[in-house]
Design a protein around this motif. Structure first.
Motif, PDB file in Angstrom:
ATOM      1  N   ALA A 152      34.060   7.844   9.005  1.00  0.00           N
ATOM      2  CA  ALA A 152      35.283   7.180   9.490  1.00  0.00           C
ATOM      3  C   ALA A 152      36.097   8.127  10.366  1.00  0.00           C
TER       4      ALA A 152
ATOM      5  N   VAL B 218      36.504   3.573   5.228  1.00  0.00           N
ATOM      6  CA  VAL B 218      37.531   4.113   4.316  1.00  0.00           C
ATOM      7  C   VAL B 218      37.673   3.222   3.082  1.00  0.00           C
ATOM      8  N   GLU B 219      37.787   1.922   3.312  1.00  0.00           N
ATOM      9  CA  GLU B 219      37.973   0.994   2.182  1.00  0.00           C
ATOM     10  C   GLU B 219      36.708   0.907   1.315  1.00  0.00           C
TER      11      GLU B 219
ATOM     12  N   SER C 130      33.781   0.264  12.854  1.00  0.00           N
ATOM     13  CA  SER C 130      35.048   0.273  12.110  1.00  0.00           C
ATOM     14  C   SER C 130      35.228   1.482  11.192  1.00  0.00           C
TER      15      SER C 130
ATOM     16  N   ILE D 258      38.078   1.728   9.324  1.00  0.00           N
ATOM     17  CA  ILE D 258      38.747   1.222   8.118  1.00  0.00           C
ATOM     18  C   ILE D 258      37.730   0.601   7.151  1.00  0.00           C
TER      19      ILE D 258
ATOM     20  N   GLU E 160      43.288   1.525  15.384  1.00  0.00           N
ATOM     21  CA  GLU E 160      42.087   2.272  14.991  1.00  0.00           C
ATOM     22  C   GLU E 160      42.388   3.771  14.905  1.00  0.00           C
TER      23      GLU E 160
ATOM     24  N   TYR F   9      51.180   1.702   7.814  1.00  0.00           N
ATOM     25  CA  TYR F   9      50.917   3.072   8.252  1.00  0.00           C
ATOM     26  C   TYR F   9      52.152   3.899   8.601  1.00  0.00           C
TER      27      TYR F   9
ATOM     28  N   ILE G 265      50.566  -3.919  10.153  1.00  0.00           N
ATOM     29  CA  ILE G 265      49.964  -2.611  10.434  1.00  0.00           C
ATOM     30  C   ILE G 265      51.054  -1.534  10.475  1.00  0.00           C
TER      31      ILE G 265
ATOM     32  N   ASP H  40      37.311  -8.005   8.847  1.00  0.00           N
ATOM     33  CA  ASP H  40      38.485  -7.516   8.109  1.00  0.00           C
ATOM     34  C   ASP H  40      38.750  -8.316   6.829  1.00  0.00           C
TER      35      ASP H  40
ATOM     36  N   ASP I 172      43.756   4.394  11.581  1.00  0.00           N
ATOM     37  CA  ASP I 172      42.669   4.360  10.585  1.00  0.00           C
ATOM     38  C   ASP I 172      41.919   5.693  10.548  1.00  0.00           C
TER      39      ASP I 172
END
Length: 258
Positions: A235, A210-211, A205, A207, A245, A83, A79, A160, A248
């Motif tokens: 998101a 976003v994904e 979530s 993420i 988070e 990021y 992570i 995930d 994210d």
């Protein structure tokens, strides 16, 4: 390991939890990775550091604790690399290190879903860094896909792993096309289904949204732009429960501004 780690940049929210508070919020915090509550107090402490955004300390504490502590160390490092690490070279090294440690963990504990998942996550991010086409030529695609499928088989509620597998299908098709993608086992419909399942498993979530948005644009192009923007907005409006988070959510906000 990178010499100097960048600190978690948001100090306006306190994500520090003691063991009792962490236990209370565990199910919510681990809706993404389905990690069970640790038996070892040292591993609990490493997770508390992770959730608070103390990624370097979480890696050190997790490695020192050993056993299930490896999972915290690998997640914290992955992570952080994704990021916060600014150097592209250091980032790739951090991902490779996680992939190697997680692969060894998966060999030692073949029924540990997060060993397989974190190997795939780190290799997937590494692949994006060197270029997906190059990674596929090195045979990394099959490794990532196989590890994610194993993680889902071992933990069907691992949101995930569903996100990452959805991203695998979308990335491969985006980079090499549907026809060549088929030879790598990539399929658009399967990819989209993975994102939808992830959102069902972990509705809070950021993420996942976003994904999913990224995947829609990769697989369907401009005609899905409106839907993607809606997912980014959702998101960005998510309430982060920990440091990861928060990263994210901030990423989603940045996507909206672009």
């Amino acid at each position: 390991m990178a010499a100097k780690w960048t600190a978690f940049p948001y100090d306006d929210t306190d994500y520090a939890l003691d063991a009792a508070a962490l236990k209370k919020r565990w199910t919510r915090l681990h809706a993404g990775d389905a990690e069970p509550w640790p038996k070892d107090a040292a591993v609990v402490e490493a997770w508390a550091l992770f959730h608070a955004g103390e990624f370097k300390k979480a890696v050190d504490a997790g490695l020192k604790a050993g056993g299930d502590g490896l999972t915290v160390a690998n997640k914290a490092q992955a992570i952080y690399a994704n990021y916060l690490e600014k150097s592209e070279k250091a980032k790739l090294e951090l991902f490779l290190e996680v992939a190697q440690r997680a692969e060894a963990q998966a060999a030692a504990e073949p029924t540990n879903p997060n060993a397989h998942y974190l190997m795939a996550y780190a290799l997937g991010r590494y692949s994006q860094g060197i270029s997906v086409a190059k990674a596929l030529a090195q045979g990394l695609g099959g490794k990532v896909k196989g590890a994610l499928e194993t993680a889902i088989r071992l933990a069907p509620k691992h949101a995930d792993a569903h996100i990452a597998l959805g991203a695998f299908h979308a990335e491969v098709i985006d980079k090499v096309g549907k026809l060549l993608g088929k030879t790598q086992g990539a399929d658009a419909a399967t990819g989209l289904k993975m994102f939808q399942t992830a959102l069902k498993l972990n509705p809070a979530s950021a993420i996942a949204r976003v994904e999913y948005a990224n995947g829609l644009v990769m697989l369907e192009g401009d005609k899905k732009m409106k839907e993607a923007e809606r997912l980014y907005a959702e998101a960005a409006a998510c309430e982060p429960a920990d440091a990861m988070e928060r990263l994210d959510v901030e990423m989603a906000k940045a996507e909206l501004e672009d």
